[in-house]
Design a protein around this motif. Structure first.
Motif, PDB file in Angstrom:
ATOM      1  N   SER A 152       0.843  -1.203   0.000  1.00 36.58           N
ATOM      2  CA  SER A 152       0.000   0.000   0.000  1.00 36.58           C
ATOM      3  C   SER A 152       0.876   1.250   0.000  1.00 36.58           C
ATOM      4  CB  SER A 152      -0.917   0.002   1.222  1.00 36.58           C
ATOM      5  OG  SER A 152      -1.799  -1.095   1.189  1.00 36.58           O
ATOM      6  N   HIS A 153       1.960   1.224   0.775  1.00 34.56           N
ATOM      7  CA  HIS A 153       2.897   2.350   0.792  1.00 34.56           C
ATOM      8  C   HIS A 153       3.528   2.533  -0.580  1.00 34.56           C
ATOM      9  CE1 HIS A 153       6.883   4.230   1.361  1.00 34.56           C
ATOM     10  NE2 HIS A 153       6.266   4.932   2.308  1.00 34.56           N
ATOM     11  N   PHE A 154       3.901   1.433  -1.217  1.00 32.56           N
ATOM     12  CA  PHE A 154       4.505   1.494  -2.553  1.00 32.56           C
ATOM     13  C   PHE A 154       3.535   2.131  -3.545  1.00 32.56           C
ATOM     14  CE2 PHE A 154       5.413  -0.055  -6.778  1.00 32.56           C
ATOM     15  CZ  PHE A 154       6.799  -0.065  -6.859  1.00 32.56           C
ATOM     16  N   VAL A 155       2.275   1.725  -3.508  1.00 29.78           N
ATOM     17  CA  VAL A 155       1.289   2.230  -4.458  1.00 29.78           C
ATOM     18  C   VAL A 155       1.014   3.715  -4.226  1.00 29.78           C
ATOM     19  CG1 VAL A 155      -1.125   2.052  -5.180  1.00 29.78           C
ATOM     20  CG2 VAL A 155       0.234  -0.015  -4.857  1.00 29.78           C
ATOM     21  N   ARG A 156       1.016   4.133  -2.958  1.00 27.41           N
ATOM     22  CA  ARG A 156       0.797   5.557  -2.678  1.00 27.41           C
ATOM     23  C   ARG A 156       1.918   6.416  -3.260  1.00 27.41           C
ATOM     24  NH1 ARG A 156      -0.886   3.655   2.467  1.00 27.41           N
ATOM     25  NH2 ARG A 156       1.165   4.162   3.360  1.00 27.41           N
ATOM     26  N   HIS A 157       3.086   5.826  -3.445  1.00 23.94           N
ATOM     27  CA  HIS A 157       4.227   6.543  -4.034  1.00 23.94           C
ATOM     28  C   HIS A 157       4.587   5.959  -5.403  1.00 23.94           C
ATOM     29  CE1 HIS A 157       4.502   7.170   0.338  1.00 23.94           C
ATOM     30  NE2 HIS A 157       5.012   8.356   0.030  1.00 23.94           N
ATOM     31  N   LEU A 158       3.557   5.475  -6.100  1.00 19.73           N
ATOM     32  CA  LEU A 158       3.785   4.785  -7.373  1.00 19.73           C
ATOM     33  C   LEU A 158       4.424   5.691  -8.411  1.00 19.73           C
ATOM     34  CD1 LEU A 158       3.331   2.000  -8.603  1.00 19.73           C
ATOM     35  CD2 LEU A 158       1.119   2.790  -9.457  1.00 19.73           C
ATOM     36  N   ARG A 159       4.036   6.948  -8.407  1.00 16.79           N
ATOM     37  CA  ARG A 159       4.609   7.869  -9.398  1.00 16.79           C
ATOM     38  C   ARG A 159       6.114   8.023  -9.201  1.00 16.79           C
ATOM     39  NH1 ARG A 159       2.497  14.044 -10.722  1.00 16.79           N
ATOM     40  NH2 ARG A 159       4.002  14.476 -12.396  1.00 16.79           N
ATOM     41  N   ASP A 160       6.550   8.131  -7.964  1.00 15.65           N
ATOM     42  CA  ASP A 160       7.985   8.254  -7.698  1.00 15.65           C
ATOM     43  C   ASP A 160       8.735   7.006  -8.133  1.00 15.65           C
ATOM     44  OD1 ASP A 160       7.730  10.768  -6.607  1.00 15.65           O
ATOM     45  OD2 ASP A 160       7.434  10.031  -4.573  1.00 15.65           O
ATOM     46  N   HIS A 161       8.169   5.837  -7.822  1.00 12.82           N
ATOM     47  CA  HIS A 161       8.837   4.592  -8.186  1.00 12.82           C
ATOM     48  C   HIS A 161       8.834   4.377  -9.698  1.00 12.82           C
ATOM     49  CE1 HIS A 161       9.487   3.189  -4.132  1.00 12.82           C
ATOM     50  NE2 HIS A 161       8.244   3.443  -3.823  1.00 12.82           N
ATOM     51  N   GLY A 162       7.788   4.866 -10.363  1.00 17.50           N
ATOM     52  CA  GLY A 162       7.698   4.684 -11.804  1.00 17.50           C
ATOM     53  C   GLY A 162       8.625   5.590 -12.586  1.00 17.50           C
ATOM     54  N   MET A 163       8.791   6.818 -12.118  1.00 16.30           N
ATOM     55  CA  MET A 163       9.569   7.795 -12.864  1.00 16.30           C
ATOM     56  C   MET A 163      11.015   7.900 -12.407  1.00 16.30           C
ATOM     57  SD  MET A 163       7.298   8.622 -14.966  1.00 16.30           S
ATOM     58  CE  MET A 163       8.223   9.866 -15.848  1.00 16.30           C
ATOM     59  N   ASN A 165       7.158  -6.372  -5.495  1.00 16.90           N
ATOM     60  CA  ASN A 165       6.718  -5.099  -4.922  1.00 16.90           C
ATOM     61  C   ASN A 165       5.242  -4.861  -5.238  1.00 16.90           C
ATOM     62  OD1 ASN A 165       6.501  -3.980  -7.560  1.00 16.90           O
ATOM     63  ND2 ASN A 165       8.629  -3.282  -7.512  1.00 16.90           N
ATOM     64  N   GLY A 166       4.709  -3.759  -4.721  1.00 23.66           N
ATOM     65  CA  GLY A 166       3.289  -3.473  -4.881  1.00 23.66           C
ATOM     66  C   GLY A 166       2.853  -3.325  -6.321  1.00 23.66           C
ATOM     67  N   GLY A 167       3.711  -2.740  -7.160  1.00 21.77           N
ATOM     68  CA  GLY A 167       3.368  -2.583  -8.572  1.00 21.77           C
ATOM     69  C   GLY A 167       3.248  -3.915  -9.278  1.00 21.77           C
ATOM     70  N   GLN A 168       4.166  -4.815  -8.988  1.00 15.83           N
ATOM     71  CA  GLN A 168       4.111  -6.147  -9.593  1.00 15.83           C
ATOM     72  C   GLN A 168       2.868  -6.916  -9.139  1.00 15.83           C
ATOM     73  OE1 GLN A 168       8.075  -7.214  -8.207  1.00 15.83           O
ATOM     74  NE2 GLN A 168       8.758  -7.455 -10.323  1.00 15.83           N
ATOM     75  N   LYS A 169       2.513  -6.752  -7.881  1.00 16.18           N
ATOM     76  CA  LYS A 169       1.323  -7.432  -7.374  1.00 16.18           C
ATOM     77  C   LYS A 169       0.055  -6.872  -8.023  1.00 16.18           C
ATOM     78  CE  LYS A 169       3.306  -8.707  -2.897  1.00 16.18           C
ATOM     79  NZ  LYS A 169       3.210  -8.591  -1.434  1.00 16.18           N
ATOM     80  N   LEU A 170       0.015  -5.555  -8.203  1.00 18.17           N
ATOM     81  CA  LEU A 170      -1.127  -4.947  -8.887  1.00 18.17           C
ATOM     82  C   LEU A 170      -1.282  -5.528 -10.281  1.00 18.17           C
ATOM     83  CD1 LEU A 170      -1.224  -1.085  -8.196  1.00 18.17           C
ATOM     84  CD2 LEU A 170      -2.998  -2.777  -7.682  1.00 18.17           C
ATOM     85  N   TYR A 171      -0.168  -5.608 -10.999  1.00 19.60           N
ATOM     86  CA  TYR A 171      -0.218  -6.117 -12.365  1.00 19.60           C
ATOM     87  C   TYR A 171      -0.628  -7.587 -12.387  1.00 19.60           C
ATOM     88  CZ  TYR A 171       1.118  -7.240 -17.135  1.00 19.60           C
ATOM     89  OH  TYR A 171       1.088  -7.663 -18.438  1.00 19.60           O
ATOM     90  N   PHE A 172      -0.099  -8.366 -11.457  1.00 18.73           N
ATOM     91  CA  PHE A 172      -0.436  -9.786 -11.400  1.00 18.73           C
ATOM     92  C   PHE A 172      -1.931  -9.993 -11.204  1.00 18.73           C
ATOM     93  CE2 PHE A 172      -1.309 -13.555  -8.778  1.00 18.73           C
ATOM     94  CZ  PHE A 172      -0.785 -14.552  -9.574  1.00 18.73           C
ATOM     95  N   TRP A 173      -2.518  -9.322 -10.203  1.00 18.24           N
ATOM     96  CA  TRP A 173      -3.941  -9.522  -9.929  1.00 18.24           C
ATOM     97  C   TRP A 173      -4.806  -8.944 -11.048  1.00 18.24           C
ATOM     98  CZ3 TRP A 173      -4.967 -13.315  -7.109  1.00 18.24           C
ATOM     99  CH2 TRP A 173      -4.181 -13.649  -6.013  1.00 18.24           C
ATOM    100  N   ALA A 174      -4.354  -7.847 -11.655  1.00 14.80           N
ATOM    101  CA  ALA A 174      -5.083  -7.304 -12.809  1.00 14.80           C
ATOM    102  C   ALA A 174      -5.054  -8.307 -13.955  1.00 14.80           C
ATOM    103  CB  ALA A 174      -4.464  -5.981 -13.242  1.00 14.80           C
ATOM    104  N   PHE A 175      -3.903  -8.980 -14.150  1.00 16.12           N
ATOM    105  CA  PHE A 175      -3.788  -9.988 -15.200  1.00 16.12           C
ATOM    106  C   PHE A 175      -4.712 -11.172 -14.932  1.00 16.12           C
ATOM    107  CE2 PHE A 175      -1.827 -14.119 -16.246  1.00 16.12           C
ATOM    108  CZ  PHE A 175      -1.948 -14.071 -17.624  1.00 16.12           C
ATOM    109  N   ILE A 176      -4.712 -11.683 -13.712  1.00 12.10           N
ATOM    110  CA  ILE A 176      -5.539 -12.838 -13.371  1.00 12.10           C
ATOM    111  C   ILE A 176      -7.024 -12.521 -13.565  1.00 12.10           C
ATOM    112  CG2 ILE A 176      -6.305 -14.338 -11.489  1.00 12.10           C
ATOM    113  CD1 ILE A 176      -3.545 -15.062 -12.557  1.00 12.10           C
ATOM    114  N   VAL A 177      -7.472 -11.393 -13.021  1.00 10.56           N
ATOM    115  CA  VAL A 177      -8.893 -11.031 -13.099  1.00 10.56           C
ATOM    116  C   VAL A 177      -9.293 -10.710 -14.534  1.00 10.56           C
ATOM    117  CG1 VAL A 177     -10.628  -9.332 -12.381  1.00 10.56           C
ATOM    118  CG2 VAL A 177      -8.984 -10.224 -10.714  1.00 10.56           C
TER     119      VAL A 177
END
Length: 217
Positions: free
Chosen positions: A91-102, A116-128
């Motif tokens: 959750s902390h990673f996602v709140r600072h997603l812009r910093d981690h992305g750029m 990390n949180g971004g990878q988990k977001l992508y994984f669950w988005a892929f599964i669903v």
């Protein structure tokens, strides 16, 4: 394994079977995306269809790679489902997603685990999304059957396109993060290993977990 505190020590991250499944998913994803664009936006992308054997070939490839994605999602889900459990660190990673992305050099949260949180977001988005695209794709396939309500088909057709476009964009972000955004990530999916220094800086929670295992052995 050598002491993981040595910066150049190679640490196993992805097994051979996981890498094979991952790259099969990648091939199916790209082919399904390309053929889908060629079919659904034929007014501007019909020129792509000859590369896939014409209209019928494009439809066949799209259907088969879609089924392939759905089937391959099953083993990767069971392989990674425990690693993909959501935590406060994610959750902390996602709140600072812009910093981690750029900012590729951005320091990871200290408890970042195997993913990390971004990878988990992508994984669950892929599964669903894969499950949803399978269902809506089958509705499209059976659209001419007398028992298929036209309203259901219209909703599924539109939402199938929307979800597919969103996941196509997510794939581009995933590719960016695996290369420029987090150097070493793509290499780990090719050769299966990362250096201890990469693990310490990019996945500090996982690095400590490895150290604890070595201390106990």
């Amino acid at each position: 394994m050598e002491n993981p505190s040595s910066p150049t020590t190679e640490i196993m991250r992805h097994t051979f079977s996981v890498r094979i499944i991952h790259w099969l998913i990648a091939v199916c994803f790209v082919l399904a995306m390309a053929t889908g664009l060629a079919l659904y936006w034929a007014s501007i992308l019909r020129w792509l269809q000859p590369f896939f054997g014409g209209t019928h070939g494009t439809i066949a490839i799209h259907f088969l790679t879609g089924l392939g994605l759905a089937l391959l999602a099953i083993p990767i889900y069971f392989q990674w489902r425990h690693r993909m459990r959501w935590t406060a660190t994610d959750s902390h990673f996602v709140r600072h997603l812009r910093d981690h992305g750029m900012r590729p050099g951005q320091v990871q949260p200290p408890d970042t685990g195997f993913f990390n949180g971004g990878q988990k977001l992508y994984f669950w988005a892929f599964i669903v999304s894969t499950a949803y695209l399978l269902v809506t794709g089958l509705v499209w396939w059976w659209r001419r059957e007398p028992w298929m309500p036209n309203g259901v088909y219209v909703v599924c057709r539109t939402s199938h396109r929307v979800v597919a476009v969103i996941m196509s964009g997510a794939l581009l972000i995933h590719f960016y993060k695996a290369t420029i955004g987090e150097p070493g990530t793509l290499a780990s999916m090719l050769k299966g290993t990362v250096t201890a220094n990469w693990a310490r800086l990019r996945r500090p929670g996982w690095f400590r977990e490895l150290g604890n295992r070595n201390n106990q052995s």
